[in-house]
Scaffold this active site. Structure first.
Site, PDB file in Angstrom:
ATOM      1  N   ARG A  74       0.861  -1.177   0.000  1.00 35.64           N
ATOM      2  CA  ARG A  74       0.000   0.000   0.000  1.00 35.64           C
ATOM      3  C   ARG A  74       0.901   1.232   0.000  1.00 35.64           C
ATOM      4  O   ARG A  74       1.653   1.454   0.946  1.00 35.64           O
ATOM      5  CB  ARG A  74      -0.903  -0.016   1.239  1.00 35.64           C
ATOM      6  N   HIS A 118      -2.696  10.901   0.353  1.00 38.94           N
ATOM      7  CA  HIS A 118      -2.159  10.729   1.706  1.00 38.94           C
ATOM      8  C   HIS A 118      -1.514  12.067   2.104  1.00 38.94           C
ATOM      9  O   HIS A 118      -0.309  12.161   2.313  1.00 38.94           O
ATOM     10  CB  HIS A 118      -1.169   9.561   1.748  1.00 38.94           C
ATOM     11  N   GLU A 163      -7.200   8.827   5.988  1.00 39.49           N
ATOM     12  CA  GLU A 163      -7.441   9.576   7.221  1.00 39.49           C
ATOM     13  C   GLU A 163      -7.842  11.035   7.006  1.00 39.49           C
ATOM     14  O   GLU A 163      -7.099  11.956   7.376  1.00 39.49           O
ATOM     15  CB  GLU A 163      -6.205   9.526   8.129  1.00 39.49           C
ATOM     16  N   ASN A 292      -7.417   2.432  10.054  1.00 41.14           N
ATOM     17  CA  ASN A 292      -6.074   2.628  10.606  1.00 41.14           C
ATOM     18  C   ASN A 292      -6.213   2.702  12.112  1.00 41.14           C
ATOM     19  O   ASN A 292      -7.018   3.488  12.628  1.00 41.14           O
ATOM     20  CB  ASN A 292      -5.448   3.931  10.099  1.00 41.14           C
ATOM     21  N   TYR A 294      -4.054   2.699  15.932  1.00 44.30           N
ATOM     22  CA  TYR A 294      -2.812   2.735  16.700  1.00 44.30           C
ATOM     23  C   TYR A 294      -3.018   2.663  18.210  1.00 44.30           C
ATOM     24  O   TYR A 294      -2.328   1.948  18.907  1.00 44.30           O
ATOM     25  CB  TYR A 294      -2.010   4.007  16.365  1.00 44.30           C
ATOM     26  N   GLU A 368      -3.605   0.288   8.276  1.00 39.67           N
ATOM     27  CA  GLU A 368      -2.388   0.659   9.008  1.00 39.67           C
ATOM     28  C   GLU A 368      -2.488   0.194  10.444  1.00 39.67           C
ATOM     29  O   GLU A 368      -3.525   0.364  11.089  1.00 39.67           O
ATOM     30  CB  GLU A 368      -2.167   2.183   9.050  1.00 39.67           C
TER      31      GLU A 368
HETATM   32  C1  GBH Z   1      -1.075   7.586  10.438  1.00 38.09           C
HETATM   33  O1  GBH Z   1      -1.616   8.643  11.127  1.00 38.09           O
HETATM   34  C2  GBH Z   1      -0.690   8.068   9.082  1.00 38.09           C
HETATM   35  O2  GBH Z   1      -1.571   7.586   8.093  1.00 38.09           O
HETATM   36  C3  GBH Z   1       0.735   7.787   8.712  1.00 38.09           C
HETATM   37  O3  GBH Z   1       1.104   8.568   7.636  1.00 38.09           O
HETATM   38  C4  GBH Z   1       1.609   8.008   9.917  1.00 38.09           C
HETATM   39  O4  GBH Z   1       2.975   7.921   9.611  1.00 38.09           O
HETATM   40  C5  GBH Z   1       1.239   6.966  10.941  1.00 38.09           C
HETATM   41  O5  GBH Z   1      -0.121   7.014  11.234  1.00 38.09           O
HETATM   42  C6  GBH Z   1       2.009   7.072  12.250  1.00 38.09           C
HETATM   43  O6  GBH Z   1       1.738   8.265  12.897  1.00 38.09           O
HETATM   44  O7  GBH Z   1      -6.968  11.733  20.183  1.00 38.09           O
HETATM   45  O8  GBH Z   1      -6.008  13.697  19.207  1.00 38.09           O
HETATM   46  O9  GBH Z   1      -4.627  12.162  20.418  1.00 38.09           O
HETATM   47  C7  GBH Z   1      -2.047   8.370  12.437  1.00 38.09           C
HETATM   48  C8  GBH Z   1      -2.433   9.643  13.104  1.00 38.09           C
HETATM   49  C9  GBH Z   1      -2.410   9.100  15.419  1.00 38.09           C
HETATM   50  C10 GBH Z   1      -4.015  10.610  14.501  1.00 38.09           C
HETATM   51  C11 GBH Z   1      -3.175   9.069  16.699  1.00 38.09           C
HETATM   52  C12 GBH Z   1      -4.773  10.519  15.747  1.00 38.09           C
HETATM   53  C13 GBH Z   1      -4.596  10.322  18.120  1.00 38.09           C
HETATM   54  C14 GBH Z   1      -5.560  11.457  18.095  1.00 38.09           C
HETATM   55  N1  GBH Z   1      -3.227   9.433  14.285  1.00 38.09           N
HETATM   56  N2  GBH Z   1      -3.891  10.282  16.862  1.00 38.09           N
HETATM   57  S1  GBH Z   1      -5.811  12.304  19.586  1.00 38.09           S
END
Ligand code: GBH
Length: 472
Positions: A74, A118, A163, A292, A294, A368
């Site tokens: 991707r 992106h 996103e 996505n 995390y 992701e």
């Molecule tokens: C992704 O963004 C991206 O698609 C990628 O490009 C990037 O490198 C990767 O993740 C790693 O960062 O509640 O306000 O604290 C993820 C971005 C991370 C946005 C977690 C929201 C928490 C929001 N997200 N974040 S908050």
């Protein structure tokens, strides 16, 4: 626990984060080139000018993906590389680059999963209003149609946006991302125009390619816990759910502007920029909904006199959470990743199950998932990253469990193939399963890459990695 034979194990990157070659082959600046040239915006003054130099080194990266035995890659297209003016005259050199990449991937048995956007909007389009104006959504649809015509025979999955939460709220409300604006109204306009962009582009792709080729939309769905089960805390968590998730899910999946969103944001806008018929245009249910994931957040209702927080994105001191000043984000609880994000793998299982109950029959992919840790090269020249291996194991277990519970999850893409340009953090944060030495641009697979390759081969979470992970 085993994954089905047709479950896709892939990995992901994005154009601005890996390509480099910012002024080669006819590419013009994107909003991220501009952001990187604005003092104070990026840690250490880093830029994507060179990044991982994938523009020149893609054959090596392809060999790595192939060597790991992965089924899909991707990546995203740099809009200003193929349309230097954002619209109008295409750039044959840019198109040739992506054709060559796709063709070679296919020859190697790796499915190209292409994201059209992106986050790297051509700067010329930002100069005309960027995502705050609807013309950008129409330009995006034209760009999508061009790509369908040029690459349609080579691409296996077309993803419209990555996103849009980040593009709108981080780009136009907190300003942590490009274009670095801090205007709540602009952010909400961007939300709508991104939904419109998805709808118009999905329609263009389907017109060009027919219904056989899957169209995907990737959202970063927020999992937000209320601190207590008080009505106030539950309402605070719901507010984040509405502003973060419903703002995108409802127009795209249901053709509706969330009434709760309208209510929450009423002091910012009456949403008069949503024109008659727009929601019908936004309503293009993707064949694949990309998720996505995390980490999670915990919130509570702000008490009288208590300070508000910026929700994890404090860099500019402005919250991305438009109209949520009465919501307080609690500090995440450890063990944290190098980003300061918490780890809650089971929330991924619940999220996938929840989404598939809400939209029965909806195909999902985890487009992701991954983590940054402070891994270093050890004296044996290897990168031992047990934290990342554990993170991946736990999250892939959550995916397998969601599948067992009936969620239709058909693939998983590890973020990321390579250490790369982590946006406002520059090169400080390393998400790769392959280490990049930014002096030599040399690639070194970490233990996590070997672990993931082993899983992609065996498909079996019970036996993966047993033969080599030291002390695991
Ligand atoms: C992704 O963004 C991206 O698609 C990628 O490009 C990037 O490198 C990767 O993740 C790693 O960062 O509640 O306000 O604290 C993820 C971005 C991370 C946005 C977690 C929201 C928490 C929001 N997200 N974040 S908050």
């Amino acid at each position: 626990m085993k994954f089905a034979d047709d479950f896709v194990f892939g990995t992901a990157t994005a154009s601005y984060q890996v390509e480099g070659a910012h002024d080669e082959g006819g590419r013009t600046p994107s909003i991220w080139d501009t952001q990187c040239r604005t003092p104070g915006k990026i840690k250490n003054g880093d830029t994507g000018d060179v990044a991982c130099d994938q523009y020149h080194r893609w054959p090596e990266d392809l060999e790595i993906i192939k060597g790991l035995g992965l089924g899909a890659y991707r990546f995203s297209i740099s809009w200003s590389r193929v349309l230097p003016q954002g619209l109008g005259e295409p750039n044959p050199e840019g198109i040739a680059y992506y054709r060559e990449l796709c063709r070679s991937l296919k020859q190697a048995g790796i499915s190209p999963v292409v994201t059209l956007y992106h986050w790297d909007l051509p700067q010329v389009l930002e100069d005309r209003g960027g995502w705050t104006v609807r013309e950008t959504a129409y330009a995006f649809a034209d760009y999508a149609r061009l790509m369908a015509r040029e690459l349609g025979d080579l691409v296996d999955v077309w993803s419209t946006l990555n996103e849009p939460w980040c593009s709108s709220y981080l780009g136009y409300a907190s300003g942590v991302h490009a274009p670095g604006r801090t205007e709540p109204l602009a952010a909400l306009q961007a939300v709508h125009h991104l939904n419109l962009a998805h709808g118009l582009a999905a329609r263009a792709l389907r017109e060009e390619l027919g219904d056989e080729v899957p169209v995907c939309l990737t959202l970063n769905l927020h999992v937000t816990h209320p601190l207590t089960d008080s009505a106030e805390d539950i309402a605070a968590a719901r507010k984040i759910d509405v502003v973060g998730n419903e703002a995108f899910l409802m127009p795209v999946m249901e053709g509706v502007l969330s009434p709760e969103l309208v209510e929450i944001t009423r002091e910012v806008t009456d949403w008069g920029f949503v024109q008659e018929g727009d929601l019908e245009l936004c309503h293009q249910v993707p064949d694949i909904l990309g998720v996505n994931y995390y980490s999670t957040s915990t919130v509570k209702a702000r008490q009288e006199g208590e300070a508000s927080t910026s929700g994890g994105h404090g860099e500019t001191g402005v919250s991305p959470w438009v109209a949520c000043d009465d919501v307080v984000f609690l500090p995440p609880e450890g063990p944290l990743t190098a980003m300061g994000w918490n780890q809650e793998p089971d929330a991924l299982r619940r999220l996938l199950v929840q989404v598939s109950r809400r939209y029965p029959g909806q195909e999902l992919m985890v487009t992701e998932n991954g983590a940054a840790f402070s891994d270093e090269v050890s004296s044996d020249g290897q990168v031992h990253d047990p934290d990342r291996v554990a993170y991946l194991r736990q999250h892939l277990t959550a995916v397998a469990q969601a599948v067992e519970e009936g969620a239709q999850v058909t693939g998983y893409f590890l973020w990321s193939l390579l250490d790369n340009f982590e946006w406002s953090w520059g090169y400080q944060k390393r998400f790769g399963m392959v280490r990049v030495d930014y002096e030599t641009l040399e690639r070194t697979p970490k233990d996590s890459a070997k672990w993931y390759a082993d899983l992609a081969r065996s498909r079996d979470l019970d036996t993966v990695g047993e033969d080599w992970v030291a002390g695991a």
